[in-house]
Design a protein around this motif. Structure first.
Motif, PDB file in Angstrom:
ATOM      1  N   ILE A   1     -53.889  -5.632 -11.667  1.00 15.37           N
ATOM      2  CA  ILE A   1     -53.199  -4.682 -10.811  1.00 15.37           C
ATOM      3  C   ILE A   1     -52.958  -3.388 -11.583  1.00 15.37           C
TER       4      ILE A   1
ATOM      5  N   ALA B   1     -50.463  -0.726 -11.754  1.00 13.84           N
ATOM      6  CA  ALA B   1     -49.086  -0.504 -11.324  1.00 13.84           C
ATOM      7  C   ALA B   1     -48.657   0.917 -11.672  1.00 13.84           C
TER       8      ALA B   1
ATOM      9  N   VAL C   1     -43.484  -4.685 -10.873  1.00 12.04           N
ATOM     10  CA  VAL C   1     -44.742  -5.382 -10.600  1.00 12.04           C
ATOM     11  C   VAL C   1     -44.971  -6.498 -11.610  1.00 12.04           C
TER      12      VAL C   1
ATOM     13  N   HIS D   1     -50.682   5.045 -14.494  1.00  9.81           N
ATOM     14  CA  HIS D   1     -50.547   3.619 -14.204  1.00  9.81           C
ATOM     15  C   HIS D   1     -50.540   2.782 -15.481  1.00  9.81           C
TER      16      HIS D   1
ATOM     17  N   ILE E   1     -49.640 -11.595  -3.711  1.00  9.06           N
ATOM     18  CA  ILE E   1     -50.114 -10.451  -4.495  1.00  9.06           C
ATOM     19  C   ILE E   1     -50.220  -9.213  -3.612  1.00  9.06           C
ATOM     20  N   ASP E   2     -50.756  -9.387  -2.408  1.00  7.30           N
ATOM     21  CA  ASP E   2     -50.885  -8.254  -1.491  1.00  7.30           C
ATOM     22  C   ASP E   2     -49.518  -7.664  -1.139  1.00  7.30           C
TER      23      ASP E   2
ATOM     24  N   CYS F   1     -48.341  -5.539  -4.026  1.00 10.03           N
ATOM     25  CA  CYS F   1     -49.065  -4.270  -4.103  1.00 10.03           C
ATOM     26  C   CYS F   1     -48.555  -3.281  -3.045  1.00 10.03           C
TER      27      CYS F   1
ATOM     28  N   GLU G   1     -44.819  -2.190  -3.848  1.00 13.01           N
ATOM     29  CA  GLU G   1     -44.663  -1.472  -5.117  1.00 13.01           C
ATOM     30  C   GLU G   1     -45.670  -0.331  -5.272  1.00 13.01           C
ATOM     31  N   ARG G   2     -46.464  -0.061  -4.216  1.00 17.45           N
ATOM     32  CA  ARG G   2     -47.435   1.040  -4.218  1.00 17.45           C
ATOM     33  C   ARG G   2     -48.461   0.887  -5.344  1.00 17.45           C
ATOM     34  N   ALA G   3     -48.876  -0.346  -5.572  1.00 19.74           N
ATOM     35  CA  ALA G   3     -49.832  -0.651  -6.638  1.00 19.74           C
ATOM     36  C   ALA G   3     -51.229  -0.828  -6.061  1.00 19.74           C
ATOM     37  N   LEU G   4     -52.233  -0.746  -6.931  1.00 15.83           N
ATOM     38  CA  LEU G   4     -53.626  -0.896  -6.536  1.00 15.83           C
ATOM     39  C   LEU G   4     -54.215  -2.125  -7.213  1.00 15.83           C
ATOM     40  N   ARG G   5     -54.938  -2.910  -6.452  1.00 13.61           N
ATOM     41  CA  ARG G   5     -55.577  -4.075  -7.023  1.00 13.61           C
ATOM     42  C   ARG G   5     -56.916  -3.682  -7.668  1.00 13.61           C
TER      43      ARG G   5
END
Length: 425
Positions: A326, A328, A336, A383, A409-410, A413, A416-420
């Motif tokens: 991820i 983050a 995250v 990040h 996990i989704d 994301c 928390e505005r995270a990208l996988r």
């Protein structure tokens, strides 16, 4: 993440872009079964899940041109990063971002984005790509780059080959002598997770002049062993341990050079032994190899440091595992990290599906990643990459449990505005 069944696959070995075009056109109508492989197949016990046409680019491995004035290198997609870097080294140049395995290819790394322990300084591998040549799903040749067809450029990069097969790339290089640039390791070790995460966040946000940085955390389940006398088992406690390593430029002394040689030979020997240790009986040796990664040598060359994991990581990570990575945002990095750890530890406690839970993390300051976040309406900031590897027990996750994990996990994301980072799947 169950182990797929073994199937036959039709493999093609093109030598140039024209060969790739012919292969793609011959495969039209079954594009969903077309798979691209950059180099040699990896013997990890896994096979293709369905019958496919495999386009292997390992014979498209030429370094086409080195432009010393522009500090760029043009290569075919199947060229190994280690070979490219060696060729550049003869001219006092090097690649800023390089994978920790010597067999990673330029096209393969570009297709998954590409990160490394230098990403806090130079970003992702795709940040170093000036332009590329590709073959689209209909068998047409195209070009795109930073300054032309930029939308297509971003669509192909990091797409894992789904938007087109990359056949050639032009890459940025930097002035560096990796064989004579020496680094010293500043290592901090931790026995509790809170302190480790807090320290990792501080180092990622303020890396100083660190050339490389990486943090690793290991959290094991209670271990059951046979009693030395009598019957039954005894349960041993968990092991929770972390290390953060920052590597800085230094001038080595003769004694430090000698220590580097001893340490390098020891890790290579351990990696060779671990590679030959199969089955459950070899688990302690593989675990020892993994532990060697936690103890980076005090002094080493930049080239040694880039491939530190290469000598042992393949053997130590062998076996069934669930992996996720991820990106983050720094504003939610600690949240995250905690939530991912709690998710996996909770499933281990409730279902026993995992044994060892390990994490790796470092900073990523990437223009491409910031643009990707902006395009998705997320906060534009730097990040931290957080990668979790969870060993499976048994060798496969039940589908309903896998769905629960993926959903969890989704949710992390999104909130928390995270990208996988899909390459870790």
């Amino acid at each position: 993440m169950s182990t797929p069944h073994t199937v036959a696959a039709e493999e093609y070995l093109p030598r140039d872009t024209a060969d790739v075009v012919r292969t793609v056109r011959n495969s039209r109508g079954r594009a969903e079964n077309l798979m691209v492989r950059g180099g040699e197949p990896i013997d990890d016990g896994l096979s293709l899940p369905d019958p496919r046409t495999v386009v292997s680019l390992r014979k498209m491995n030429a370094v086409l041109d080195i432009n010393l004035g522009r500090r760029t290198v043009r290569v075919q997609a199947g060229a190994k990063l280690s070979d490219i870097d060696r060729r550049l080294g003869a001219h006092g140049l090097g690649l800023p971002i390089i994978g920790d395995h010597r067999d990673i290819t330029a096209g393969g790394f570009a297709s998954v984005g590409g990160v490394s322990t230098a990403s806090h300084k130079y970003g992702m591998f795709i940040d170093q790509i000036v332009d590329l040549e590709y073959v689209d799903p209909d068998g047409r040749i195209g070009t795109c780059g930073r300054n032309h067809h930029t939308e297509r450029f971003h669509r192909i990069l990091g797409a894992g080959g789904r938007a087109g097969i990359i056949t050639a790339l032009t890459l940025d290089a930097i002035d560096i002598d990796k064989d004579h640039t020496w680094l010293t390791t500043d290592a901090d070790r931790f026995l509790d997770f809170d302190s480790f995460v807090e320290h990792a966040y501080a180092e990622i946000t303020r890396p100083g002049n660190a050339a490389l940085q990486v943090g690793r955390w290991v959290d094991t389940a209670p271990l059951k062993v046979s009693r030395p006398v009598g019957t039954g088992h005894v349960q041993l406690g968990t092991v929770r341990f972390g290390q953060w390593s920052s590597l800085y430029p230094t001038t080595p002394t003769r004694s430090l050079r000698a220590r580097r040689e001893v340490g390098s030979k020891t890790r290579k020997s351990l990696g060779a032994i671990a590679s030959a240790a199969g089955g459950r009986a070899g688990a302690p040796v593989r675990n020892a190899a993994a532990g060697a990664l936690m103890f980076a040598p005090k002094v080493l060359t930049l080239r040694d440091a880039e491939y530190l994991a290469d000598t042992v990581i393949s053997s130590s990570e062998r076996g069934p595992a669930y992996r996720v990575a991820i990106f983050a945002p720094l504003s939610t990095y600690t949240s995250v990290f905690y939530r991912l750890h709690d998710l996996f530890a909770g499933h281990r406690e409730r279902t026993g599906c995992f044994t060892v839970i390990s994490a790796m993390t470092y900073g990523v300051r990437s223009k491409y990643l910031r643009e990707e976040a902006q395009a998705r309406g997320l906060s534009v900031e730097d990040h931290g990459l957080i990668t979790f590897t969870c060993r499976l027990r048994p060798s496969a996750l039940p589908s309903e449990l896998l769905r629960d994990i993926v959903t969890g996990i989704d949710e992390i994301c999104v909130s928390e505005r995270a990208l996988r980072y899909d390459s870790a799947d």
